[in-house]
Scaffold this active site. Structure first.
Site, short mmCIF file in Angstrom:
data_model
loop_
_atom_site.label_atom_id
_atom_site.label_comp_id
_atom_site.label_asym_id
_atom_site.label_seq_id
_atom_site.Cartn_x
_atom_site.Cartn_y
_atom_site.Cartn_z
N SER A 1 -8.07 -8.82 45.10
CA SER A 1 -7.51 -8.85 43.75
C SER A 1 -6.00 -8.70 43.69
CB SER A 1 -8.17 -7.79 42.86
OG SER A 1 -9.56 -8.02 42.76
N GLY B 1 -8.57 -11.40 51.07
CA GLY B 1 -9.70 -10.74 50.43
C GLY B 1 -10.16 -11.43 49.15
N HIS B 2 -11.27 -10.93 48.62
CA HIS B 2 -11.87 -11.55 47.43
C HIS B 2 -10.96 -11.45 46.21
CE1 HIS B 2 -14.16 -7.43 47.16
NE2 HIS B 2 -12.91 -7.30 46.78
N ASN B 3 -10.94 -12.52 45.44
CA ASN B 3 -10.18 -12.62 44.19
C ASN B 3 -8.67 -12.54 44.36
OD1 ASN B 3 -13.01 -11.23 43.07
ND2 ASN B 3 -12.17 -12.83 41.77
N HIS C 1 -21.54 -11.30 45.69
CA HIS C 1 -20.39 -12.14 45.36
C HIS C 1 -20.90 -13.48 44.83
CE1 HIS C 1 -18.27 -9.07 47.53
NE2 HIS C 1 -17.12 -9.69 47.41
#
Length: 337
Positions: free
Chosen positions: A263, A243-245, A202
């Site tokens: 996402s 979560g990521h993004n 990441h």
């Protein structure tokens, strides 16, 4: 001696692939929607092709399964340079691992600047603050808080005990982060192989707007590439996973134990009740309401309330529950007869 800049041809060499187009310096990686001209995007799913075409990035790494003649024509029209990838996820691991090493090398050669604490900043003696970090006027950093390198924190913020803020995080003004929260840790990204799971590096960051409150023991993951964003005025309860993004619009409220997978995009003034779970890569429209313990597995339109699992419009979910209740009562009556 200054380290040299990185070019797109360096990635082609790393992947042992040729590139189509003109070579130039690259400055990082991002998602298609937000990438700058000099940032590289990974295009591995067809649904992101329109964002790539309308976006600014001039450097693409494209899955062979996604690439078509029409897309090649668009690349030519946009003057986009690209590399075709046979194994997208193994390639993203190679490229991002290489980029982390390049970034560490550049920063290792640069002079480490001391952190800049503005007037009125109060830090507990047990707190840790990395280098090249800027903290705004009147901010409080409490006991055992850890703030990484290259972090930006605005004015009049409160960082409570045992909060951890990873490198490169950006936090606006008047933000409150309650005890035990972690901002900027790696997301849950792994690629399954025959031998096991490979970690996807990441290289993104977290960006938090003004007047945000983050409850105790929340986790907000950094972007794989690009940013995880929490809009201004958002309020997060305790024990929330982002979560990521993920991108969350302004003035959204999220109650305790809710989780949002990577996402997913959440609009403005959205309400997410306790223990709701949202899968990744979906869109939640402005002013939507997600009821408690709802399991959201698809996008939700604006001004819509959903509940249940799988989450449906609330009136549909209520009708379904009422129908199920009647069926059970009918069977119970038959058993009595």
């Amino acid at each position: 001696m200054a380290s040299r800049s990185n070019k797109f041809s360096d990635i082609a060499k790393l992947l042992e692939r040729s590139f189509v187009g003109s070579d130039s310096e690259i400055t990082g990686f991002n998602v298609p929607m937000y990438a700058l001209e000099s940032e590289v995007i990974f295009l591995f799913q067809k649904k992101y092709v329109p964002q790539a075409i309308s976006g600014n990035s001039k450097f693409w790494i494209v899955s062979e399964k996604v690439f078509t003649k029409d897309l090649a024509d668009q690349c030519l029209k946009k003057n986009t340079t690209y590399i075709l990838s046979k194994d997208p996820y193994e390639d993203i691991i190679k490229v991002l691992t290489w980029w982390i090493a390049q970034r560490a090398h550049r920063r290792g050669n640069a002079r480490k600047r001391k952190s800049n604490l503005s007037t009125g900043v109060k830090t507990h003696r047990s707190s840790v603050i990395g280098y090249d970090t800027i903290i705004g006027r009147g901010t409080l950093v409490s006991a055992h808080a850890v703030i990484g390198n290259h972090v930006r924190i605005g004015k009049e913020c409160v960082i409570y005990p045992n909060v951890t803020i990873y490198d490169n995080t950006i936090i606006g003004d008047r933000v409150i982060a309650h005890a035990g929260s972690v901002i900027g840790s790696d997301g849950f990204g792994f690629h399954k192989t025959k031998e096991g799971y490979l970690k996807i590096p990441h290289v993104g960051r977290v960006v938090i707007g003004d007047d945000v409150e983050i409850g105790a023991n929340c986790c907000i993951d950094r972007g794989t590439v690009g940013e995880t964003k929490i809009g201004h005025g958002c309020k997060l309860d305790n024990l929330i996973q982002i979560g990521h993004n993920v991108v969350i619009g302004p003035h959204t409220v999220i109650a305790a134990q809710a989780g949002v997978a990577g996402s997913t995009r959440i609009g403005d003034h959205v309400t997410i009740a306790g223990q709701a779970g949202l899968v990744g890569h979906i869109n939640i429209g402005d002013r939507a309401v997600i009821a408690a313990q709802a399991g959201v597995i698809g996008s939700v339109d604006e001004n819509t309330t959903v509940s249940g699992y799988p989450a449906r419009e609330h009136h549909v979910a209520l009708r379904r529950e009422a129908t199920l209740k009647k069926i059970i009562e009918q069977y119970d009556q038959k058993d009595k007869v």
